[in-house]
Design a protein around this motif. Structure first.
Motif, PDB file in Angstrom:
ATOM      1  N   LYS A   1       0.701  -1.243   0.050  1.00 29.12           N
ATOM      2  CA  LYS A   1      -0.062   0.041   0.080  1.00 29.12           C
ATOM      3  C   LYS A   1       0.736   1.275  -0.104  1.00 29.12           C
ATOM      4  CE  LYS A   1      -4.324  -0.904  -0.275  1.00 29.12           C
ATOM      5  NZ  LYS A   1      -4.976  -0.457  -1.695  1.00 29.12           N
ATOM      6  N   ASN A   2       1.892   1.176   0.779  1.00 27.71           N
ATOM      7  CA  ASN A   2       2.750   2.232   0.965  1.00 27.71           C
ATOM      8  C   ASN A   2       3.505   2.601  -0.263  1.00 27.71           C
ATOM      9  OD1 ASN A   2       2.352   3.087   3.333  1.00 27.71           O
ATOM     10  ND2 ASN A   2       4.082   1.783   4.350  1.00 27.71           N
ATOM     11  N   LEU A   3       4.074   1.520  -1.076  1.00 24.82           N
ATOM     12  CA  LEU A   3       4.736   1.416  -2.531  1.00 24.82           C
ATOM     13  C   LEU A   3       3.820   2.166  -3.510  1.00 24.82           C
ATOM     14  CD1 LEU A   3       6.453  -1.750  -3.427  1.00 24.82           C
ATOM     15  CD2 LEU A   3       7.346   0.481  -3.486  1.00 24.82           C
TER      16      LEU A   3
ATOM     17  N   LEU B   1       2.867   7.796  -9.514  1.00 30.31           N
ATOM     18  CA  LEU B   1       3.750   8.348 -10.375  1.00 30.31           C
ATOM     19  C   LEU B   1       5.324   8.392 -10.067  1.00 30.31           C
ATOM     20  CD1 LEU B   1       3.984   9.981 -13.084  1.00 30.31           C
ATOM     21  CD2 LEU B   1       3.843  12.131 -11.620  1.00 30.31           C
ATOM     22  N   ARG B   2       5.430   8.544  -8.632  1.00 32.10           N
ATOM     23  CA  ARG B   2       6.655   8.455  -8.119  1.00 32.10           C
ATOM     24  C   ARG B   2       7.430   7.007  -8.197  1.00 32.10           C
ATOM     25  NH1 ARG B   2       7.619  11.429  -3.229  1.00 32.10           N
ATOM     26  NH2 ARG B   2       6.431   9.883  -2.097  1.00 32.10           N
ATOM     27  N   LEU B   3       6.415   6.116  -8.016  1.00 30.51           N
ATOM     28  CA  LEU B   3       6.976   4.578  -7.907  1.00 30.51           C
ATOM     29  C   LEU B   3       7.194   4.312  -9.216  1.00 30.51           C
ATOM     30  CD1 LEU B   3       6.846   1.903  -6.769  1.00 30.51           C
ATOM     31  CD2 LEU B   3       4.658   1.388  -7.597  1.00 30.51           C
ATOM     32  N   PHE B   4       6.584   4.848 -10.345  1.00 34.63           N
ATOM     33  CA  PHE B   4       6.819   4.513 -11.576  1.00 34.63           C
ATOM     34  C   PHE B   4       8.151   5.131 -12.041  1.00 34.63           C
ATOM     35  CE2 PHE B   4       6.927   5.937 -16.141  1.00 34.63           C
ATOM     36  CZ  PHE B   4       6.854   4.868 -16.775  1.00 34.63           C
ATOM     37  N   LEU B   5       8.483   6.414 -11.752  1.00 36.73           N
ATOM     38  CA  LEU B   5       9.641   6.924 -11.890  1.00 36.73           C
ATOM     39  C   LEU B   5      11.007   6.364 -11.260  1.00 36.73           C
ATOM     40  CD1 LEU B   5       8.704  10.835 -11.917  1.00 36.73           C
ATOM     41  CD2 LEU B   5       9.283   9.182 -13.934  1.00 36.73           C
ATOM     42  N   THR B   6      10.688   6.006 -10.138  1.00 34.85           N
ATOM     43  CA  THR B   6      12.011   5.257  -9.520  1.00 34.85           C
ATOM     44  C   THR B   6      12.166   4.024 -10.199  1.00 34.85           C
ATOM     45  OG1 THR B   6      10.357   4.863  -7.819  1.00 34.85           O
ATOM     46  CG2 THR B   6      12.054   6.408  -7.221  1.00 34.85           C
ATOM     47  N   LEU B   7      11.056   3.320 -10.263  1.00 32.07           N
ATOM     48  CA  LEU B   7      11.253   1.844 -11.040  1.00 32.07           C
ATOM     49  C   LEU B   7      11.813   2.038 -12.421  1.00 32.07           C
ATOM     50  CD1 LEU B   7       7.999  -0.113 -10.302  1.00 32.07           C
ATOM     51  CD2 LEU B   7      10.150  -0.440  -9.346  1.00 32.07           C
ATOM     52  N   PHE B   8      11.181   3.122 -12.953  1.00 30.78           N
ATOM     53  CA  PHE B   8      11.992   3.409 -14.472  1.00 30.78           C
ATOM     54  C   PHE B   8      13.778   3.349 -14.718  1.00 30.78           C
ATOM     55  CE2 PHE B   8      12.862   5.907 -18.189  1.00 30.78           C
ATOM     56  CZ  PHE B   8      12.402   4.775 -19.159  1.00 30.78           C
ATOM     57  N   ALA B   9      14.028   4.388 -13.245  1.00 29.36           N
ATOM     58  CA  ALA B   9      15.446   4.716 -13.290  1.00 29.36           C
ATOM     59  C   ALA B   9      16.147   3.333 -12.955  1.00 29.36           C
ATOM     60  CB  ALA B   9      15.604   5.688 -12.290  1.00 29.36           C
TER      61      ALA B   9
ATOM     62  N   LEU C   1      12.376  11.075   0.904  1.00 30.37           N
ATOM     63  CA  LEU C   1      11.268  11.702   0.890  1.00 30.37           C
ATOM     64  C   LEU C   1       9.965  11.052   1.119  1.00 30.37           C
ATOM     65  CD1 LEU C   1      11.409  14.925  -0.327  1.00 30.37           C
ATOM     66  CD2 LEU C   1      10.287  13.673  -2.239  1.00 30.37           C
ATOM     67  N   ALA C   2       9.830   9.847   0.729  1.00 27.65           N
ATOM     68  CA  ALA C   2       8.706   9.034   0.942  1.00 27.65           C
ATOM     69  C   ALA C   2       8.563   8.701   2.467  1.00 27.65           C
ATOM     70  CB  ALA C   2       8.630   7.797   0.067  1.00 27.65           C
ATOM     71  N   ILE C   3       9.456   8.707   3.176  1.00 27.06           N
ATOM     72  CA  ILE C   3       9.182   8.255   4.577  1.00 27.06           C
ATOM     73  C   ILE C   3       9.122   9.466   5.123  1.00 27.06           C
ATOM     74  CG2 ILE C   3      10.535   7.422   6.678  1.00 27.06           C
ATOM     75  CD1 ILE C   3       9.530   5.151   4.364  1.00 27.06           C
ATOM     76  N   ARG C   4       9.890  10.752   4.937  1.00 17.75           N
ATOM     77  CA  ARG C   4       9.426  12.126   5.511  1.00 17.75           C
ATOM     78  C   ARG C   4       8.010  12.289   5.643  1.00 17.75           C
ATOM     79  NH1 ARG C   4      13.058  16.361   3.543  1.00 17.75           N
ATOM     80  NH2 ARG C   4      14.728  14.971   4.680  1.00 17.75           N
ATOM     81  N   GLU C   5       7.231  12.127   4.259  1.00 17.36           N
ATOM     82  CA  GLU C   5       6.015  12.425   4.355  1.00 17.36           C
ATOM     83  C   GLU C   5       5.076  11.541   4.977  1.00 17.36           C
ATOM     84  OE1 GLU C   5       6.035  13.510  -0.677  1.00 17.36           O
ATOM     85  OE2 GLU C   5       5.224  11.672   0.065  1.00 17.36           O
ATOM     86  N   ARG C   6       5.666  10.490   5.321  1.00 23.48           N
ATOM     87  CA  ARG C   6       4.679   9.670   6.391  1.00 23.48           C
ATOM     88  C   ARG C   6       5.106  10.058   7.894  1.00 23.48           C
ATOM     89  NH1 ARG C   6       6.466   4.422   3.678  1.00 23.48           N
ATOM     90  NH2 ARG C   6       6.178   5.112   1.543  1.00 23.48           N
ATOM     91  N   THR C   7       5.874  10.766   8.168  1.00 24.04           N
ATOM     92  CA  THR C   7       6.090  10.989   9.519  1.00 24.04           C
ATOM     93  C   THR C   7       5.063  10.655  10.549  1.00 24.04           C
ATOM     94  OG1 THR C   7       8.069  12.351   8.800  1.00 24.04           O
ATOM     95  CG2 THR C   7       7.387  12.521  11.047  1.00 24.04           C
TER      96      THR C   7
END
Lengths: 384, 396
Positions: A9-11, A16-24, A281-287
């Protein structure tokens, strides 16, 4: 609710971000797989070299000739099983810009010394019998559309016939395949006798010899007995194991290994930074959320593991897709009729890639995971 | 119109000034772009340096004659008879005595040890005459002395001493039964000839069993670039089996040997640029999200959506161009002038230097700019279309 479900669920919350990091990640591992497969192709000359095979060259350089009389003198040495002599023909077919590796050899001893070339016994016999017979590697045959039974002319950019022509006519008697998938099948071999009797200069000379020893353990002994046999003659020799010669040959082009590893390193560096950053970033957003989870009784190590699992999943999914894409590209290349070598993504490349994925996943996840582990519930709510 | 421009300018500057708040994310984008540009430039610098070396080697004033179809000096042979026939051809420059200025040469390959890999490599050894040396421009003995004719003496190019072992000044080396001594080091101003060993032509003939044959002939042209009289002469004389071209044409075509590296470099860089693009998009979407309150406030104050668009796009472009510049500088510092060698057209080592040029920098910055534009466009679009109310709600 299992942890894995939460991780998933977190992933997928920021698609969009998931797609971009996966793509890189995908790109980096695709580059890795393709370049490593290419490197393994370059090394195949070394990896596939027979342990019990030596090459005997003119000591000045391998482009300098040796007298043909040397063949029998080497054959008579102890621990030598067989000897074949080879001449570089400088061949091309129709287009002078496209070199075709073509060598003039003694067929019978060639087949005994180079036994990694696979062809039916009847064709072997036909080659030995036909003085104008030519055997052609499978890749070369595919590239030029040749069939057994074809009669083709090959030109030489070095030699000419006594009448001044630079082309010789050949009968294709066999299309050989390789024992190993990476065995070279781009080369052509024909009768030395046909070559020697028709060429206008340099008769009675050979390019180099291939020598089969009775045991790799005797290589050193044979090397020194060959080289000392011809010491202080006009044509001194330098003998070495086939693998050593092949390695030096590749090195002549340059330090390709260094180039490949630098590019691969650069590609991994990029994703390390990109993926690492978006994980932080993702974790900081979920603080705040992590604060809630901790309040609910989730233990810190469990949250730590969940964050790491998330970054590991990104690395593994992106990386495995990258490997699959590299396979797809190689397959498409092999279907096209380009003179591109057979690249293979073998098990060792895959295993190494998976190892790198795991390291990548851990490295990119470790900082946010530690941040989450240490997160104090009170501060998590005060931070927005 | 001017108010629109000033609006855009205000927003752009605001975006750029707030960059330090998103330091790590921005640095990641810059870094990714700089690595991609550095990779591209290293491939291009390699091919460029190789090509420049070979291009600089050939002269328009000189024609090369080689055996028909041989394509390289190594594969060619020319008999003494053919050499004498060619000396009578029209279009050749004459010296004070009225003799044709030409040099019949040999080109054999001997083993050297490459310093970087400690493996044996092919080094070209040229049998040459005093006239042949005069034909080359800028030949200078920088150490030791010239070889003497009739003796087993070698002079070596500076490139050889730099890259390979075994040909140091004073060193004796054996080729077959004969022993040769290195008596001098020469420079030719960075051309491919510096990758060669030079020795007296008749001595090379006798020591390498070449009888009276040569391999190529270099001829000074009466009129620069005008090889046609020679070609016509050769075509009309059935005993001559030679190809004739200017030396600059010969080396230009050999300089193309590394064009594959250019293609490979671009291919790899574009693929890696896609990875960097993902990074840029990530950074910019994050930036838009982080600034959503700001964007909404500006919109409420009456700033146009176009200014929000421009602000985000500018931020992305600035980050990428910084990345491009950093990558270019890194490539320049690390690679420009680095000496390397590879197999050239005559199956022997050519020593060359990595060379970056303004044209290459332009290509690198162009790639960076492209990443910045594409990586900024979609996030900028989002920023421009962000509904004001939603933006406030998201930010709370």
């Amino acid at each position: 609710m299992s942890d894995l479900y939460l991780v998933f669920k977190n992933l997928t919350r920021a698609k969009l971000r998931l797609f971009l990091t996966l793509f890189a990640t995908f790109i980096a591992f695709m580059v890795y797989a393709l370049l490593t497969a290419f490197q393994s192709f370059l090394n195949s000359g070394v990896d596939l070299a027979a342990d019990d095979r030596l090459v005997v060259l003119n000591k000045i350089n391998f482009t300098q000739p040796l007298p043909i009389a040397y063949v029998n003198r080497v054959r008579a040495l102890e621990n030598v099983i067989d000897v074949v002599h080879l001449n570089w023909f400088g061949g091309y077919y129709q287009d002078p810009q496209k070199m075709v590796v073509t060598m003039a050899v003694d067929p019978e001893s060639f087949l005994r010394v180079f036994n990694e070339y696979v062809m039916p016994e009847t064709e072997k016999a036909a080659w030995v019998k036909n003085r104008q017979g030519l055997i052609v590697g499978k890749k070369a045959a595919e590239l030029y559309g040749w069939q057994v039974g074809d009669r083709i002319p090959l030109n030489s950019n070095i030699f000419s016939q006594t009448d001044g022509r630079t082309d010789w006519d050949f009968d294709i008697v066999s299309i050989y395949t390789g024992e190993d998938e990476q065995t070279d099948t781009t080369s052509l071999y024909f009768h030395y006798d046909y070559f020697n009797e028709t060429q206008s200069f340099g008769r009675g000379m050979i390019g180099w010899m291939g020598v089969r020893t009775d045991d790799p353990g005797n290589n050193e002994k044979v090397i020194s007995s060959i080289d000392s046999l011809f010491q202080n003659t006009q044509y001194e020799t330098e003998s070495m194991p086939e693998a050593v010669f092949n390695k030096a040959f590749i090195e002549q082009i340059g330090n390709i290994g260094l180039i490949i590893s630098s590019v691969v390193l650069a590609a991994f560096f990029i994703i390390l930074v990109i993926v690492g950053n978006s994980m932080v970033l993702a974790i900081r957003e979920r603080t705040r959320e992590i604060g809630v989870m901790k309040t609910l009784g989730f233990r810190s190590p469990r949250i730590f593991r969940m964050v790491l699992a998330e970054s590991l999943l990104i690395a593994l999914i992106g990386g495995l897709l990258g490997l699959a894409a590299a396979r797809g590209i190689i397959y498409m290349l092999s279907q096209s009729s380009t003179p591109i070598p057979t690249l293979i993504i073998d098990q060792s490349i895959v295993l190494k890639a998976v190892g790198i994925m795991i390291v990548m996943g851990l490295v990119t996840g470790i900082i946010p995971a530690i941040n989450a582990l240490r997160l104090n519930i009170i501060t998590s709510f005060s931070r927005t | 119109m001017s108010s629109l421009l000033s609006q855009m300018w205000t927003v752009i500057m605001m975006n750029l000034r707030s960059l330090p708040q998103r330091l790590w994310m921005s640095l990641a984008a810059v870094f990714a772009v700089s690595v991609v540009v550095a990779v591209l430039l290293s491939f291009l610098a390699m091919a460029n340096g190789f090509e420049e070396t070979l291009k600089g080697t050939g002269s328009e004033n000189i024609a090369i004659a080689s055996r028909v179809g041989s394509q390289s000096e190594l594969n060619s042979t020319i008999s003494r008879d053919n050499v004498n026939l060619l000396l009578g051809a029209p279009g050749i420059a004459k010296d004070a005595n009225g003799d044709a200025i030409a040099s019949a040469e040999l080109y054999v390959i001997v083993d050297g040890i490459k310093r970087s890999s400690q493996t044996e490599v092919n080094i070209p050894m040229r049998g040459i005459s005093p006239t042949g040396i005069e034909l080359r421009e800028n030949v200078e003995i920088v150490e030791g002395r010239m070889f003497e004719s009739g003796r087993n003496e070698i002079i070596v190019g500076q490139g050889v001493t730099k890259e390979f072992q075994g040909f140091e000044l004073g060193k004796r080396t054996r080729f077959g039964k004969s022993e040769w001594e290195v008596v001098g080091v020469f420079s030719t101003g960075g051309t491919a000839f510096e990758s060669e060993l030079w020795a007296d032509a008749p001595t090379v003939q006798s020591q390498f069993n070449r009888g009276s044959t040569f391999q190529t002939m270099r001829i000074r042209l009466a009129k620069p670039g005008n090889v046609q009289p020679l070609i016509d002469f050769a075509a009309a004389e059935p005993r001559l089996q030679v190809d004739i071209e200017t030396e600059s044409d010969y080396f230009s075509s050999q300089g193309k040997a590394l064009q594959g590296i250019v293609t490979l470099g671009w291919g790899l860089s574009i693929v890696m640029a896609l990875g960097a693009l993902a990074g840029a998009l990530n950074t910019m979407y994050t930036s838009v999200a982080a600034r959503s309150t700001e964007i909404a406030t500006l919109r409420t104050l009456g700033f146009s959506s176009l200014s929000a668009f421009a602000g985000t796009l500018a931020e992305s472009v600035v980050l990428s161009v910084i990345g491009g510049v950093v990558g270019s500088i890194a490539a320049y510092l690390l690679l420009d002038g680095v000496t390397a060698s590879t197999l050239g057209g005559s199956f022997s080592q050519v020593v060359f230097n990595f060379r970056l040029s303004p044209e290459l920098f332009k290509q690198g910055i162009l790639l960076a700019l492209l990443i910045g534009l594409v990586g900024g466009f979609f996030p900028a679009f989002r920023a421009a279309r962000m509904p004001v109310l939603l933006a406030f709600r998201n930010a709370s």
